[in-house]
Design a protein around this motif. Structure first.
Motif, mmCIF file in Angstrom:
data_model
loop_
_atom_site.group_PDB
_atom_site.id
_atom_site.type_symbol
_atom_site.label_atom_id
_atom_site.label_comp_id
_atom_site.label_asym_id
_atom_site.label_seq_id
_atom_site.Cartn_x
_atom_site.Cartn_y
_atom_site.Cartn_z
ATOM 1 N N VAL A 1 36.013 40.673 42.295
ATOM 2 C CA VAL A 1 36.620 41.720 41.482
ATOM 3 C C VAL A 1 38.116 41.480 41.323
ATOM 4 C CG1 VAL A 1 37.082 44.209 41.342
ATOM 5 C CG2 VAL A 1 34.849 43.394 42.106
ATOM 6 N N ALA A 2 38.766 40.994 42.368
ATOM 7 C CA ALA A 2 40.206 40.745 42.289
ATOM 8 C C ALA A 2 40.531 39.727 41.205
ATOM 9 C CB ALA A 2 40.734 40.274 43.640
ATOM 10 N N ASP A 3 39.713 38.675 41.091
ATOM 11 C CA ASP A 3 39.936 37.702 40.026
ATOM 12 C C ASP A 3 39.696 38.324 38.661
ATOM 13 O OD1 ASP A 3 40.765 35.662 41.581
ATOM 14 O OD2 ASP A 3 38.984 34.437 41.385
ATOM 15 N N ALA A 4 38.633 39.096 38.534
ATOM 16 C CA ALA A 4 38.333 39.739 37.251
ATOM 17 C C ALA A 4 39.450 40.680 36.840
ATOM 18 C CB ALA A 4 37.010 40.491 37.336
ATOM 19 N N ALA A 5 40.121 41.306 37.815
ATOM 20 C CA ALA A 5 41.203 42.251 37.512
ATOM 21 C C ALA A 5 42.379 41.578 36.843
ATOM 22 C CB ALA A 5 41.658 42.957 38.791
#
Length: 427
Positions: free
Chosen positions: A129-133
């Protein structure tokens, strides 16, 4: 006000269930040629957070670009100042993105709002999720495709709560969302646009793992993950008593910062092992307790042609659907003695080879990135691609001959370089 990602009244979804409301499947891209497949663009996040362990995801992206004849776009820093302190950390850049005042990233060779013709499908692969953010700080990312497919390898409730702005973007910009983990349920993210949510396991290039002969598999047991005391003591005791090789120290691998080099060393060590230790991954759900899932190491071990051994997530749907065919051996973390099946595989190279071939065959038939792509477009109601079907057929042909061909002649050109010097401490 940003939408809150969770609430007590939100609908729940059984892990592994595909959410597709009664409104019908998404419309087929209008300019798609059925015999050739949709025109695809891939937006790569590999430069956002170049962690060494993400090499497998980069390999999967490369396969999709080649197989789908996809256009490749890369997310890069918008300015050199974001490579210097205090803006050189991904958390700082995400915080700047959430303010909507600063855009730390841009898409290489793309001008937002330029009116350039979008592809039929835009696909984005994010490790978590951190990368997608990071997409919050990328202007115009959704303009690259009429239909947007996003696959996030690891999704947790805590990460979704930490990024409510991303949740809003998903609901407005994404047509189909896929998670590599069975927890948590994501059905509440549905919107008028985001109509398909599904569980699709981790993506990897099975052919990145070279085929080895029995003589080349000089490591009896390879344990690339954190040590679990019970398992470690039993395997170390066996190695000391039998003169076997238990590779639990990853040596130089932990110091490698290049994703490509890290992956090359890992695949070399894995393919030179007879057994690979694979333990369940654990995730916590706010109202559902702990869940034992399949980590990416299971799929890596199968692709490497290793016999799988470890604390197994037998209740996981991914395990029964994708891993059980490899006939993994159980070794609980708190075991006090080696199970008889494991002792037999350790002592008999023929038995470990049989299990390794079963694992490799299952990987060729079910676990390649081409299979994952086919699952995603099927769930999203999008047409197939000829290149994907051709790759799946080639993988099946390799699986058909796996038990009859001399391993020195089978798919020898498909894996990475096996040069010993490139593998650090690997013998």
């Amino acid at each position: 006000m940003y939408p809150q990602p969770f609430g007590e009244s939100l609908p729940r979804v059984v892990p592994g269930e595909v959410v597709d409301p009664s409104a019908g499947a998404p419309q087929r891209p209008s300019r798609t040629e059925p015999e050739r497949g949709p025109r695809v663009a891939l937006l790569s996040l590999r430069d956002v957070r170049p962690i060494a362990d993400f090499g497998g995801l980069h390999e999967a992206e490369d396969v999709l670009v080649e197989t789908l004849s996809a256009s490749l776009y890369r997310v890069v820093l918008a300015s050199p100042r974001f490579s210097r302190r205090p803006f050189d950390s991904a958390p700082m850049r995400r915080m700047l993105s959430s303010t909507r005042l600063v855009r730390p990233y841009r898409i290489e060779h793309h001008q937002p709002g330029s009116g350039a013709m979008a592809r039929d499908v835009l696909v984005i692969l994010a490790s978590d999720v951190a990368d997608a953010a990071a997409l919050l700080g990328v202007p115009g990312w959704h303009e690259l495709g009429e239909k947007v497919l996003l696959h996030i390898g690891v999704v947790t409730e805590s990460e979704l709560r930490r990024h409510p702005e991303l949740v809003g973007q998903l609901r407005r910009r994404v047509d189909a969302l896929f998670s590599g983990t069975e927890m948590p349920p994501l059905g509440h993210l549905r919107s008028d646009r985001l109509r398909t949510v599904g569980v699709v396991p981790a993506l990897l290039d099975v052919l990145a793992f070279a085929t080895r002969t029995d003589d080349e598999r000089t490591i009896d047991v390879f344990s690339p993950g954190p040590e679990r005391p019970g398992q470690h003591q039993l395997l170390q005791r066996w190695a000391d008593a039998q003169g076997g090789r238990y590779q639990h120290d990853i040596g130089r691998l932990g110091a490698i910062t290049s994703p490509a080099q890290h992956r090359r060393i890992f695949t070399t060590m894995a393919t030179r092992s007879r057994l690979l230790l694979t333990n369940y991954s654990q995730s916590d759900r706010r109202h559902g307790g702990q869940h034992r899932g399949v980590s990416g190491r299971f799929y890596d071990a199968m692709a490497a042609g290793c016999a799988l051994v470890g604390d197994l997530p037998a209740s996981s749907r991914q395990f029964s659907a994708y891993v059980a065919g490899a006939q993994p051996l159980s070794l609980p973390s708190d075991a006090v003695r080696l199970p008889s099946e494991l002792a037999e595989a350790l002592g008999d190279p023929a038995e470990s080879r049989r299990l390794g071939l079963a694992a490799r065959e299952a990987a060729l038939r079910r676990n390649d990135v081409a299979h994952r792509w086919l699952e995603m477009v099927t769930l999203a109601g999008l047409p197939e691609s000829a290149g994907i079907r051709e790759r799946i057929g080639a993988l099946a042909a390799m699986a058909d001959t796996l038990h009859t061909d001399d391993p020195t002649e089978a798919d020898t050109d498909t894996g990475p370089s096996t040069d010993v010097g490139a593998a650090g401490d690997v013998p």
